[in-house]
Scaffold this active site. Structure first.
Site, PDB file in Angstrom:
ATOM      1  N   ASP A   1      15.074   2.900   3.963  1.00 38.97           N
ATOM      2  CA  ASP A   1      14.261   1.966   3.091  1.00 38.97           C
ATOM      3  C   ASP A   1      14.764   1.253   2.206  1.00 38.97           C
ATOM      4  O   ASP A   1      14.401   0.186   1.711  1.00 38.97           O
ATOM      5  CB  ASP A   1      12.877   2.873   2.594  1.00 38.97           C
ATOM      6  CG  ASP A   1      11.893   3.382   3.930  1.00 38.97           C
ATOM      7  OD1 ASP A   1      12.354   2.986   5.068  1.00 38.97           O
ATOM      8  OD2 ASP A   1      10.859   3.894   3.631  1.00 38.97           O
TER       9      ASP A   1
ATOM     10  N   GLY B   1       3.637   3.824   5.300  1.00 42.99           N
ATOM     11  CA  GLY B   1       4.707   3.473   5.962  1.00 42.99           C
ATOM     12  C   GLY B   1       5.309   2.093   5.834  1.00 42.99           C
ATOM     13  O   GLY B   1       6.170   1.523   6.784  1.00 42.99           O
ATOM     14  N   LEU B   2       4.908   1.657   4.597  1.00 49.17           N
ATOM     15  CA  LEU B   2       5.603   0.065   4.484  1.00 49.17           C
ATOM     16  C   LEU B   2       6.498   0.126   3.469  1.00 49.17           C
ATOM     17  O   LEU B   2       7.061  -0.961   2.789  1.00 49.17           O
ATOM     18  CB  LEU B   2       4.581  -0.811   4.163  1.00 49.17           C
ATOM     19  CG  LEU B   2       3.287  -0.836   5.216  1.00 49.17           C
ATOM     20  CD1 LEU B   2       2.145  -2.171   4.633  1.00 49.17           C
ATOM     21  CD2 LEU B   2       4.039  -1.502   6.459  1.00 49.17           C
ATOM     22  N   GLY B   3       7.055   1.401   3.140  1.00 49.36           N
ATOM     23  CA  GLY B   3       8.356   1.389   2.046  1.00 49.36           C
ATOM     24  C   GLY B   3       7.892   1.277   0.710  1.00 49.36           C
ATOM     25  O   GLY B   3       8.747   0.677  -0.029  1.00 49.36           O
ATOM     26  N   SER B   4       6.817   1.432   0.201  1.00 52.93           N
ATOM     27  CA  SER B   4       6.407   1.546  -1.153  1.00 52.93           C
ATOM     28  C   SER B   4       7.229   2.058  -2.100  1.00 52.93           C
ATOM     29  O   SER B   4       7.555   1.457  -3.222  1.00 52.93           O
ATOM     30  CB  SER B   4       4.910   1.708  -1.385  1.00 52.93           C
ATOM     31  OG  SER B   4       4.537   1.956  -2.529  1.00 52.93           O
ATOM     32  N   SER B   5       7.398   3.382  -1.772  1.00 49.23           N
ATOM     33  CA  SER B   5       8.422   4.084  -2.873  1.00 49.23           C
ATOM     34  C   SER B   5       9.636   3.437  -3.001  1.00 49.23           C
ATOM     35  O   SER B   5      10.474   3.351  -4.044  1.00 49.23           O
ATOM     36  CB  SER B   5       8.495   5.625  -2.540  1.00 49.23           C
ATOM     37  OG  SER B   5       9.218   5.729  -1.252  1.00 49.23           O
ATOM     38  N   ALA B   6      10.265   3.143  -1.863  1.00 49.85           N
ATOM     39  CA  ALA B   6      11.603   2.495  -1.905  1.00 49.85           C
ATOM     40  C   ALA B   6      11.864   0.996  -2.593  1.00 49.85           C
ATOM     41  O   ALA B   6      12.718   0.831  -3.243  1.00 49.85           O
ATOM     42  CB  ALA B   6      12.365   2.382  -0.550  1.00 49.85           C
ATOM     43  N   ALA B   7      10.621   0.349  -2.353  1.00 48.18           N
ATOM     44  CA  ALA B   7      10.813  -1.101  -3.151  1.00 48.18           C
ATOM     45  C   ALA B   7      10.649  -0.699  -4.468  1.00 48.18           C
ATOM     46  O   ALA B   7      11.111  -1.601  -5.316  1.00 48.18           O
ATOM     47  CB  ALA B   7       9.427  -1.818  -2.639  1.00 48.18           C
TER      48      ALA B   7
ATOM     49  N   PRO C   1       0.806  -1.469  -0.053  1.00 53.48           N
ATOM     50  CA  PRO C   1      -0.128  -0.195  -0.046  1.00 53.48           C
ATOM     51  C   PRO C   1       1.115   1.261   0.125  1.00 53.48           C
ATOM     52  O   PRO C   1       1.893   1.399   0.944  1.00 53.48           O
ATOM     53  CB  PRO C   1      -0.845  -0.187   1.297  1.00 53.48           C
ATOM     54  CG  PRO C   1      -0.711  -1.598   1.661  1.00 53.48           C
ATOM     55  CD  PRO C   1       0.477  -2.060   1.215  1.00 53.48           C
TER      56      PRO C   1
END
Length: 326
Positions: A158, A110-116, A106
């Site tokens: 991240d 706060g789950l690091g979407s952009s970094a992944a 999502p």
């Protein structure tokens, strides 16, 4: 065509306090972002993001031409473009590209979407242009350029955790320490409410400026909790770790970054048998993380659902970025 994927992350302990002192303990989770990259005739970078209903291309001068989603949505795709250009610059290989992104993570929660997404883009484009896999260090550095577009001056947490997977300890002035963790059963509760990390960090800063001695005491306690949690995690003492997570959430609430939606999920998870539960990330929305024993996973997930959240069975993973030709 090259496919790459990279994991998201959850902060187990240390959000907000890490800005001031003490470590953050961060885990890779097995929700992943996926990138497909292939060469395309001509100049420019074509990007499709069907999950968010956006597609378009950036020409050789960097001008954005929307296909779907409107011209104002260029900011959603620009970090991907920046990462691709950085890979081209480093490899001295300038080509036309078509990139497709899909993600299980999502966004803005706060789950690091952009970094992944940045890490998977760096790995896919690097492999496509060079014919071989880049080193993990190169992937991490290239992805950081995309994170700078999203977050300004990020810590690098991240993109590190997404590149390497596993668990890490980060502290300002001391850098990153990767360490081994045994299986860690987790359930994430998604509130569905997006938020801005920068805005929440600024909110805590303003509170600190108004009540410095009080907030300093909270930050010190959180730093100690992170150190103790690090020891419990490495020692496999999940009961103690869960208790520390519960205390940490109380301190985060004292800083004003929890919400009624997060609290409902947290107390529901604890009542259903979670060893510990707390918000993860900046707060203000986003997600919670619950530490559970395997037999209790279904019951905790259902409790989170009844409390109004979306349970994500996203466990800890040692697997970082992966690349393949398809």
């Amino acid at each position: 065509m090259i496919h790459a994927s990279a994991p998201g992350k959850a902060i187990l302990l240390g959000e907000h306090s890490v800005v001031y002192r003490g470590p953050a303990i961060v885990l890779a989770i097995d929700l992943r972002a996926h990138i497909w990259a292939e060469e395309r005739e001509g100049d420019g970078i074509w990007i499709e993001a069907p999950d968010i209903g956006v597609s378009g291309h950036f020409d050789a001068r960097g001008r954005y031409h929307p296909i779907r989603g409107g011209s104002e949505r260029w900011r959603s795709l620009n970090p991907i473009r920046v990462v691709a250009l950085e890979a081209m610059r480093r490899l001295e290989a300038h080509r036309g590209l078509r990139i497709r992104v899909e993600s299980e993570i999502p966004p803005a929660e706060g789950l690091g979407s952009s970094a992944a997404i940045a890490v998977a883009t760096a790995a896919a484009v690097g492999r496509l242009l060079s014919g071989e896999e880049l080193s993990l260090g190169e992937v991490c550095e290239i992805a950081y350029e995309g994170e700078r577009i999203v977050h300004g001056t990020p810590s690098g947490i991240d993109n590190h955790i997404s590149t390497y997977g596993g668990a890490l300890r980060y502290e300002r002035g001391r850098g990153f320490e990767r360490f081994k963790v045994e299986e860690l059963p987790l359930i994430i509760g998604d509130s569905g409410r997006r938020r801005s990390t920068g805005a929440l960090v600024a909110k805590v800063r303003r509170l600190w400026e108004r009540h410095r001695e009080v907030v300093d005491a909270i930050i010190d306690a959180m730093a100690t909790l992170s150190e103790e949690g690090y020891k419990a995690l490495r020692g496999g003492d999940l009961k103690r770790l869960g208790e520390l997570m519960d205390i940490d959430h109380g301190l985060l609430s004292a800083l004003g970054v929890s919400t009624p939606e997060l609290d409902r999920m947290i107390y529901a998870a604890r009542s259903a048998g979670a060893l510990g539960a707390k918000l993860t990330g900046a707060g203000g929305g986003g997600c919670i993380i619950a530490l559970v024993e395997q037999p209790d996973r279904g019951r905790v997930a259902e409790a989170i659902r009844r409390a109004g959240g979306r349970p994500l069975r996203a466990g800890f993973t040692d697997i970082g970025v992966e690349v393949e030709e398809v």
